[in-house]
Design a protein around this motif. Sequence first.
Motif, short mmCIF file in Angstrom:
data_model
loop_
_atom_site.label_atom_id
_atom_site.label_comp_id
_atom_site.label_asym_id
_atom_site.label_seq_id
_atom_site.Cartn_x
_atom_site.Cartn_y
_atom_site.Cartn_z
N ASN A 44 0.88 -1.56 0.29
CA ASN A 44 0.22 -0.34 -0.42
C ASN A 44 0.87 1.25 0.24
O ASN A 44 0.28 2.17 -0.43
CB ASN A 44 -0.90 -0.15 1.50
CG ASN A 44 -1.56 -1.20 1.51
OD1 ASN A 44 -2.50 -1.35 0.08
ND2 ASN A 44 -2.43 -1.93 2.06
N ARG A 45 2.14 1.27 0.27
CA ARG A 45 2.93 2.64 0.56
C ARG A 45 4.53 1.61 0.27
O ARG A 45 4.42 1.44 0.40
CB ARG A 45 2.14 3.59 1.61
CG ARG A 45 2.54 2.64 2.54
CD ARG A 45 2.47 3.49 4.21
NE ARG A 45 3.16 4.89 3.90
CZ ARG A 45 3.45 5.54 5.11
NH1 ARG A 45 2.62 5.94 6.37
NH2 ARG A 45 4.10 6.68 5.20
N THR A 46 5.28 3.27 -0.16
CA THR A 46 6.25 2.76 -0.39
C THR A 46 7.23 2.65 1.28
O THR A 46 6.81 3.85 2.38
CB THR A 46 7.19 3.86 -0.50
OG1 THR A 46 6.64 4.15 -1.95
CG2 THR A 46 8.82 4.25 -0.88
#
Length: 121
Positions: free
Chosen positions: A73-75
């Motif tokens: 979902n995210r870095t």
Amino acid sequence: MKLRFQADADLNHAIVTGVLRRSGSLDFRRASAVPLSGLADPTVLALAADDARVLVSHDVNTMPVHFQDFIENRTCPGLILIPQTRVSIGDSIDGLILLWETLDTGDLQNRVCLFPSLVIY
């Protein structure tokens, strides 16, 4: 740009102290500075990522699963796992300093580095 580290609440304090003693310019934030004690792994990962810090943890059992979910979902700047029973404090200090001296921020992005082999996957 140099790596910035975030100690997980379970990381041996002697590792952080030793790294900072040997390399004073290295940015290694202690867990108590956030504070992280008692927080769930996904929250710990988010707090480290929000501050562009690579999380350093002994939690080889649950953190890899949470990390994989997190990067869907995210870095994330990365995760360094140091098995507490197989890696000495001295080797941990040496390995962290080596990573800091040789890698840049993008090198560990969304990746895990496992001690003692320093394999990045």
